[in-house]
Scaffold this active site. Sequence first.
Site, PDB file in Angstrom:
ATOM      1  N   ASN A  78      42.658  37.937  46.772  1.00 12.93           N
ATOM      2  CA  ASN A  78      43.200  38.965  45.885  1.00 12.93           C
ATOM      3  C   ASN A  78      42.197  40.123  45.908  1.00 12.93           C
ATOM      4  OD1 ASN A  78      44.029  40.529  43.752  1.00 12.93           O
ATOM      5  ND2 ASN A  78      44.008  38.862  42.232  1.00 12.93           N
ATOM      6  N   LYS A 128      38.838  38.587  44.676  1.00 10.24           N
ATOM      7  CA  LYS A 128      38.848  37.223  44.154  1.00 10.24           C
ATOM      8  C   LYS A 128      39.391  36.322  45.249  1.00 10.24           C
ATOM      9  CE  LYS A 128      39.741  38.754  39.459  1.00 10.24           C
ATOM     10  NZ  LYS A 128      40.758  39.076  38.498  1.00 10.24           N
ATOM     11  N   ARG A 134      47.447  38.404  47.825  1.00 12.94           N
ATOM     12  CA  ARG A 134      48.177  39.123  46.776  1.00 12.94           C
ATOM     13  C   ARG A 134      48.352  40.552  47.261  1.00 12.94           C
ATOM     14  NH1 ARG A 134      46.490  39.659  40.468  1.00 12.94           N
ATOM     15  NH2 ARG A 134      48.348  40.781  39.815  1.00 12.94           N
ATOM     16  N   HIS A 152      52.894  42.539  38.109  1.00  5.06           N
ATOM     17  CA  HIS A 152      52.461  41.255  37.515  1.00  5.06           C
ATOM     18  C   HIS A 152      53.442  40.111  37.799  1.00  5.06           C
ATOM     19  CE1 HIS A 152      50.028  43.805  34.497  1.00  5.06           C
ATOM     20  NE2 HIS A 152      49.185  43.247  35.350  1.00  5.06           N
ATOM     21  N   HIS A 176      52.194  39.885  29.482  1.00  2.00           N
ATOM     22  CA  HIS A 176      50.967  39.683  30.263  1.00  2.00           C
ATOM     23  C   HIS A 176      49.973  40.755  29.810  1.00  2.00           C
ATOM     24  CE1 HIS A 176      48.578  38.707  33.956  1.00  2.00           C
ATOM     25  NE2 HIS A 176      48.085  39.884  33.610  1.00  2.00           N
ATOM     26  N   LEU A 177      49.033  40.362  28.951  1.00  2.00           N
ATOM     27  CA  LEU A 177      48.097  41.323  28.369  1.00  2.00           C
ATOM     28  C   LEU A 177      46.690  41.043  28.895  1.00  2.00           C
ATOM     29  CD1 LEU A 177      49.355  41.136  24.636  1.00  2.00           C
ATOM     30  CD2 LEU A 177      50.242  42.551  26.499  1.00  2.00           C
ATOM     31  N   GLY A 178      46.345  41.698  29.996  1.00  2.00           N
ATOM     32  CA  GLY A 178      44.995  41.574  30.557  1.00  2.00           C
ATOM     33  C   GLY A 178      44.387  42.955  30.606  1.00  2.00           C
ATOM     34  N   GLY A 226      45.060  44.997  33.026  1.00  2.00           N
ATOM     35  CA  GLY A 226      46.373  45.606  33.229  1.00  2.00           C
ATOM     36  C   GLY A 226      47.322  44.879  32.287  1.00  2.00           C
ATOM     37  N   ARG A 239      44.126  52.398  31.607  1.00  2.00           N
ATOM     38  CA  ARG A 239      45.355  53.113  31.990  1.00  2.00           C
ATOM     39  C   ARG A 239      46.161  53.474  30.750  1.00  2.00           C
ATOM     40  NH1 ARG A 239      47.533  48.806  36.130  1.00  2.00           N
ATOM     41  NH2 ARG A 239      45.495  47.809  36.055  1.00  2.00           N
ATOM     42  N   MET A 243      38.722  44.553  25.227  1.00  2.00           N
ATOM     43  CA  MET A 243      39.235  44.259  23.883  1.00  2.00           C
ATOM     44  C   MET A 243      38.207  43.526  23.023  1.00  2.00           C
ATOM     45  SD  MET A 243      41.695  44.727  21.847  1.00  2.00           S
ATOM     46  CE  MET A 243      43.322  45.031  22.538  1.00  2.00           C
ATOM     47  N   GLY A 277      44.178  37.856  29.768  1.00  2.00           N
ATOM     48  CA  GLY A 277      42.930  37.699  29.015  1.00  2.00           C
ATOM     49  C   GLY A 277      43.082  37.951  27.526  1.00  2.00           C
ATOM     50  N   GLU A 285      46.024  35.525  25.948  1.00  2.00           N
ATOM     51  CA  GLU A 285      45.637  34.119  25.857  1.00  2.00           C
ATOM     52  C   GLU A 285      44.506  33.905  24.853  1.00  2.00           C
ATOM     53  OE1 GLU A 285      44.486  32.516  29.638  1.00  2.00           O
ATOM     54  OE2 GLU A 285      43.948  30.599  28.727  1.00  2.00           O
ATOM     55  N   GLU A 323      47.888  33.060  38.886  1.00  2.00           N
ATOM     56  CA  GLU A 323      48.550  33.734  40.007  1.00  2.00           C
ATOM     57  C   GLU A 323      48.147  33.116  41.343  1.00  2.00           C
ATOM     58  OE1 GLU A 323      46.839  36.638  37.848  1.00  2.00           O
ATOM     59  OE2 GLU A 323      48.498  38.070  37.829  1.00  2.00           O
TER      60      GLU A 323
HETATM   61  P1  ADP Z   1      42.501  41.221  34.599  1.00  2.00           P
HETATM   62  O1  ADP Z   1      43.756  41.983  34.332  1.00  2.00           O
HETATM   63  O2  ADP Z   1      41.398  42.065  35.195  1.00  2.00           O
HETATM   64  O3  ADP Z   1      42.709  39.884  35.291  1.00  2.00           O
HETATM   65  P2  ADP Z   1      42.015  39.638  32.234  1.00  2.00           P
HETATM   66  O4  ADP Z   1      43.372  39.013  32.259  1.00  2.00           O
HETATM   67  O5  ADP Z   1      40.859  38.763  32.499  1.00  2.00           O
HETATM   68  O6  ADP Z   1      41.931  40.911  33.149  1.00  2.00           O
HETATM   69  O7  ADP Z   1      41.839  40.311  30.788  1.00  2.00           O
HETATM   70  C1  ADP Z   1      40.706  41.018  30.425  1.00  2.00           C
HETATM   71  C2  ADP Z   1      40.827  41.416  28.962  1.00  2.00           C
HETATM   72  O8  ADP Z   1      40.904  40.232  28.161  1.00  2.00           O
HETATM   73  C3  ADP Z   1      39.641  42.234  28.455  1.00  2.00           C
HETATM   74  O9  ADP Z   1      40.096  43.296  27.634  1.00  2.00           O
HETATM   75  C4  ADP Z   1      38.916  41.216  27.583  1.00  2.00           C
HETATM   76  O10 ADP Z   1      38.197  41.807  26.530  1.00  2.00           O
HETATM   77  C5  ADP Z   1      40.067  40.416  27.039  1.00  2.00           C
HETATM   78  N1  ADP Z   1      39.590  39.151  26.469  1.00  2.00           N
HETATM   79  C6  ADP Z   1      39.104  38.081  27.129  1.00  2.00           C
HETATM   80  N2  ADP Z   1      38.702  37.149  26.226  1.00  2.00           N
HETATM   81  C7  ADP Z   1      38.957  37.658  24.991  1.00  2.00           C
HETATM   82  C8  ADP Z   1      38.784  37.174  23.645  1.00  2.00           C
HETATM   83  N3  ADP Z   1      38.265  35.974  23.400  1.00  2.00           N
HETATM   84  N4  ADP Z   1      39.166  37.977  22.632  1.00  2.00           N
HETATM   85  C9  ADP Z   1      39.678  39.210  22.869  1.00  2.00           C
HETATM   86  N5  ADP Z   1      39.891  39.705  24.101  1.00  2.00           N
HETATM   87  C10 ADP Z   1      39.525  38.940  25.139  1.00  2.00           C
END
Ligand code: ADP
Length: 405
Positions: free
Chosen positions: A16, A23, A99, A187, A214-216, A218, A247, A291, A335, A338, A386
């Site tokens: 990826n 990754k 990916r 995603h 899907h809250l990462g 991205g 973004r 976050m 991230g 979850e 993924e």
């Molecule tokens: P990517 O899209 O790069 O794969 P991730 O899915 O790992 O990213 O998500 C990263 C986000 O998740 C960051 O904003 C990070 O702060 C947040 N995050 C991870 N662990 C926690 C947590 N315990 N509490 C709040 N936010 C978290």
Amino acid sequence: MGNTNHMQGKAILTINAGSSSIKFSLFSVPQLNQFVVGQIDGIGGDAIFKIKWVDQPTEEVIAWPNNECPKSHRESLACLINWLHKALHDVKVIAVGHRVVHGGQKYSAPTLITEEVMDELESLMVLAPLHQPHNLEGIKAAQEYFGGIPQIACFDTAFHRTHSFVDDCYAIPRYFYDKGICRYGFHGLSYEYITERLMHMFPKEARRKMIIAHLGNGASMTALHNGVSIASTMGFSSLDGLPMGTRCGEIDPGVLLYMMEHEKMDAKAISDILYKESGLKGLSGGISNDMRTLENSDLLPAKEAIDYYVKEVKREIGALSALMAGLDVLVFTGGIGENSSMIRARVLKEMSWIGIELDEDSNLAGETIISDDHSRVLCLKMHTDEERVIARHTFGLAKMEMSEE
Ligand code: ADP
């Protein structure tokens, strides 16, 4: 070199290659047990290479050959391949899964990469200029190193190719649609993983009206009916919809016209603002794109960035539910989705109007089911994977390819 040769036999490699990281993962064949995960982060700066053998408790930092940190994706991929070569004496990689962010309007499923496919993927670079070139570099490096073994492209857009015209078009002159200017949604590999898990875990509910958030770094949300994507918050590019780490998410195109006409900004300057300086980072006044950092800050701009984020997530849940005329299942992943019980609680607390009743204790404890027994909507938090989706598709297509030879 640390732990080597934990494994013998055949493996699938997944790659990826993102904008500043690569990754990778290795899965045993035929069981598809993941036995190594690793990544090279910070490419372009002080890159760092870490790997973790799944059966070991800690990560290893891998030293760069001759202590020379790679400066580009290409050099980083060479280091990765060098490491694979040294660490995996008794493992034979039989196929590589990549990916690939953009498959355009054509690719609705994982695809064996041929010269013709590669040409088409290169022609799609204009649609995802920040990601697609790196994805394709990863493919070229793997082709060079692994010679004739099957290389499979798994697309982030493929999952959404089930949308109707009306869900994918923009209300601009129709000929733009024919030129590929439409909504793609991204995603998809994450949505595919979550949907498949739910089909096993909650087979009845998973076929109903569902939203996956899907809250990462991205972020996007997708509405699904019967496990099929019908609409997504991300559109033509990965900028649309929810605000993200850096973004902007949904924005009035009039703002961009204003930036061009009155701020005299060119496309590159606007692109840098929208992709790299906006979202949580921009709105928090530069405090952070992360976050966790914002949750731990007492400063007002950090609080306001979170408030805006929560508002937009709620707004999109409402919009996607309206499109489906209801909601039965809501899943949080990525991230933030979850791991942040605070964000989930703030989104769900005022949603009883749609039939959501949060179980605060389950949410805080990080349980899978976070809605209470009276909730009409089943609310869940889940881990996404993924890489596993890529490995499964890659093995499936590679088997077909090898049986035809
Ligand atoms: P990517 O899209 O790069 O794969 P991730 O899915 O790992 O990213 O998500 C990263 C986000 O998740 C960051 O904003 C990070 O702060 C947040 N995050 C991870 N662990 C926690 C947590 N315990 N509490 C709040 N936010 C978290």
